[in-house]
Write an enzyme that holds these catalytic residues in place. Structure first.
Site, PDB file in Angstrom:
ATOM      1  NE  ARG A 118      -3.112   0.126   3.172  1.00 54.62           N
ATOM      2  CZ  ARG A 118      -2.481   0.557   4.271  1.00 54.62           C
ATOM      3  NH1 ARG A 118      -1.934   1.763   4.285  1.00 54.62           N
ATOM      4  NH2 ARG A 118      -2.400  -0.211   5.335  1.00 54.62           N
ATOM      5  CE1 TYR A 164     -17.495   8.811 -16.880  1.00 51.43           C
ATOM      6  CE2 TYR A 164     -16.810   9.084 -14.602  1.00 51.43           C
ATOM      7  CZ  TYR A 164     -17.283   8.284 -15.619  1.00 51.43           C
ATOM      8  OH  TYR A 164     -17.535   6.965 -15.382  1.00 51.43           O
ATOM      9  CG  ASP A 169     -10.778  14.185 -16.692  1.00 49.66           C
ATOM     10  OD1 ASP A 169     -10.201  13.591 -17.623  1.00 49.66           O
ATOM     11  OD2 ASP A 169     -11.638  13.642 -15.973  1.00 49.66           O
ATOM     12  CE  LYS A 181     -13.325   5.735 -19.032  1.00 52.44           C
ATOM     13  NZ  LYS A 181     -13.657   7.066 -18.550  1.00 52.44           N
TER      14      LYS A 181
HETATM   15  C1  LIG Z   1     -14.184   7.552 -17.341  1.00 52.40           C
HETATM   16  C2  LIG Z   1     -13.826   8.936 -16.950  1.00 52.40           C
HETATM   17  C3  LIG Z   1     -13.486   9.259 -15.636  1.00 52.40           C
HETATM   18  C4  LIG Z   1     -13.539   8.240 -14.520  1.00 52.40           C
HETATM   19  O1  LIG Z   1     -12.580   7.252 -14.663  1.00 52.40           O
HETATM   20  P1  LIG Z   1     -12.745   5.754 -14.066  1.00 52.40           P
HETATM   21  O2  LIG Z   1     -11.469   5.126 -14.443  1.00 52.40           O
HETATM   22  O3  LIG Z   1     -13.965   5.156 -14.720  1.00 52.40           O
HETATM   23  O4  LIG Z   1     -12.933   5.905 -12.592  1.00 52.40           O
HETATM   24  C5  LIG Z   1     -13.098  10.556 -15.361  1.00 52.40           C
HETATM   25  N1  LIG Z   1     -13.073  11.497 -16.322  1.00 52.40           N
HETATM   26  C6  LIG Z   1     -13.408  11.231 -17.589  1.00 52.40           C
HETATM   27  C7  LIG Z   1     -13.355  12.318 -18.612  1.00 52.40           C
HETATM   28  C8  LIG Z   1     -13.815   9.950 -17.950  1.00 52.40           C
HETATM   29  O5  LIG Z   1     -14.168   9.700 -19.225  1.00 52.40           O
END
Ligand SMILES: *Cc1c(COP(=O)(O)O)cnc(C)c1O
Length: 401
Positions: free
Chosen positions: A61, A114, A179, A204
């Site tokens: 951890r 998101y 983001d 992603k």
């Molecule tokens: C999918 C997504 C998230 C969240 O990510 P996870 O890995 O599903 O927790 C945050 N921001 C954007 C733009 C996303 O497409």
């Protein structure tokens, strides 16, 4: 080794020849022997304080060498000092919010975001007060206790762009989190425009094959330390097997994005010319101020697009039921094409008023274009669009009968 194409293949692997290996070693240890208590104690103190490594990893951890490798690779791709990896994009955002709470209680955020990020902020779950503002209002809305500014560009799901450098200038000394999940480093490097934190849902594009949930935040080493401390305290870890898959995904990141965005460009143009489609949202098709932001901070449009069906919700539901090659599913950035309905799925948790205000309507479909042959993707979409047209006309005909 400065080109991103080369970095994406080699970063985080610098010590391979010394180790005599050709693939990243996966370290699954949960604990590490501490025969020298002095070294153990010093290492424990260093890791809890957020140091990137120590003489002894102590406990998984606190540190994991397989995770540290992919963190190093992503920091290099972003052109930043450090990267901290978490078990998901949402865990990464939560860590930045928990750290921000130590500086102040107020966060400014620009919609759309998101869906779950919007929900996390709007719910106040992390004990912060979030004010949703237009990008142009940031300077006016700053307060002495503003701890963070959050933007997403291109935004999920409408592909709206936010001028990163302008937001950074407006935020002054308050750090800006971008983001950039829709735009990996080969398309956009927010650090070049002054972002303090660059967040990716590594679920992603970065991992890219639909088999890893992960989140990463790149930043300065000074900002990374408290993020590691939060990770150690809350346990929002990335598992080393997932870190290995993520690192493997990075090797083909640029190639995948290149092909997927070329496909997306063709699909966007064809959708824009299709009678069933009322509007297409894709960075290359943006005009006016949005087109200027595109030219300023992006090196390509990416592989995400959204479009509005003239037949509204009935058309959207029919289209999702009719696709055969494209998968009707949430998530994005995978090698295969994914299609989904934001108002019904990913952005369900956003307030109805905010959805309406930001164009997340009943006829909006989001498409994450994959690396299949573009003609196969188009043939599937064209067939599904015909289904959308019939679905929309039947009830109208009935209503007028
Ligand atoms: C999918 C997504 C998230 C969240 O990510 P996870 O890995 O599903 O927790 C945050 N921001 C954007 C733009 C996303 O497409």
């Amino acid at each position: 080794m400065s080109h991103l194409d080369t970095l994406s293949v080699h970063a985080g692997r610098e010590d391979f020849s010394r180790l005599g290996v050709h693939a990243p070693p996966i370290d699954l240890s949960t604990t590490y022997p501490t025969p020298d208590l002095g070294i153990g104690t010093a290492s424990f103190d260093a890791l809890v304080a957020g140091e990137a490594s120590a003489a002894n990893p102590i406990y998984a951890r606190l540190h994991n060498p397989t995770v540290a490798r992919v963190e190093s690779a992503i920091a290099q791709l972003e052109g930043m000092d450090a990267c901290v990896a978490y078990g998901s994009g949402m865990a990464a955002l939560t860590a930045v919010l928990l750290d921000a709470k130590s500086r102040g209680n107020h966060v400014l955020a620009v919609r759309p975001l998101y869906g779950t990020a919007d929900h996390l902020l709007a719910s106040g779950l992390c004990g912060l007060e979030t004010e949703f503002v237009a990008a142009d209002d940031i300077a006016a809305k700053l307060r002495p206790d503003t701890a963070l500014v959050i933007i997403e560009t291109p935004a999920n799901p409408t592909l709206q762009l936010v001028d990163i450098a302008a937001v950074v200038a407006a935020a002054g000394s308050v750090p800006v989190l971008v983001d950039s999940s829709f735009a990996p480093a080969c398309i956009q490097r927010p650090a070049e425009h002054g972002a303090a934190y660059v967040l990716h849902s590594a679920t992603k594009f970065l991992s890219g094959h639909g088999d890893v949930i992960a989140g990463v935040v790149s930043c300065s080493e000074a900002r990374a330390k408290p993020l590691r401390t939060v990770r150690a305290a809350t346990g929002a870890l990335l598992h080393p097997l997932a870190a290995y898959l993520l690192h493997r995904g990075l090797a083909t990141l640029n190639l995948r994005v290149e092909r997927a965005q070329a496909n997306a460009q063709t699909i966007a143009e064809r959708l824009a010319a299709h009678p069933a489609v009322a509007a297409v949202h894709f960075p290359l098709l943006h005009d006016g101020a949005q087109a200027a932001i595109y030219r300023k901070q992006m090196r390509g449009p990416g592989a995400l697009l959204a479009f509005e069906l003239a037949q509204g919700y009935a058309g959207a539901a029919a289209m999702l039921a009719a696709v055969r090659l494209c998968t009707p599913a949430v998530s994005l950035g995978s090698v295969d094409t994914l299609i989904q309905h934001p108002a019904g799925l990913t952005h369900r948790v956003v307030s109805e008023a905010a959805r309406a205000q930001h164009g997340i309507g009943p006829g909006l479909i989001r498409l994450s274009v994959g690396i299949e042959h573009v003609e196969d993707i188009w043939a599937d979409l064209a067939r599904a669009l015909n289904a959308a047209v019939s679905a929309g006309t039947a009830p109208r005909a009935l209503a007028s009968a």
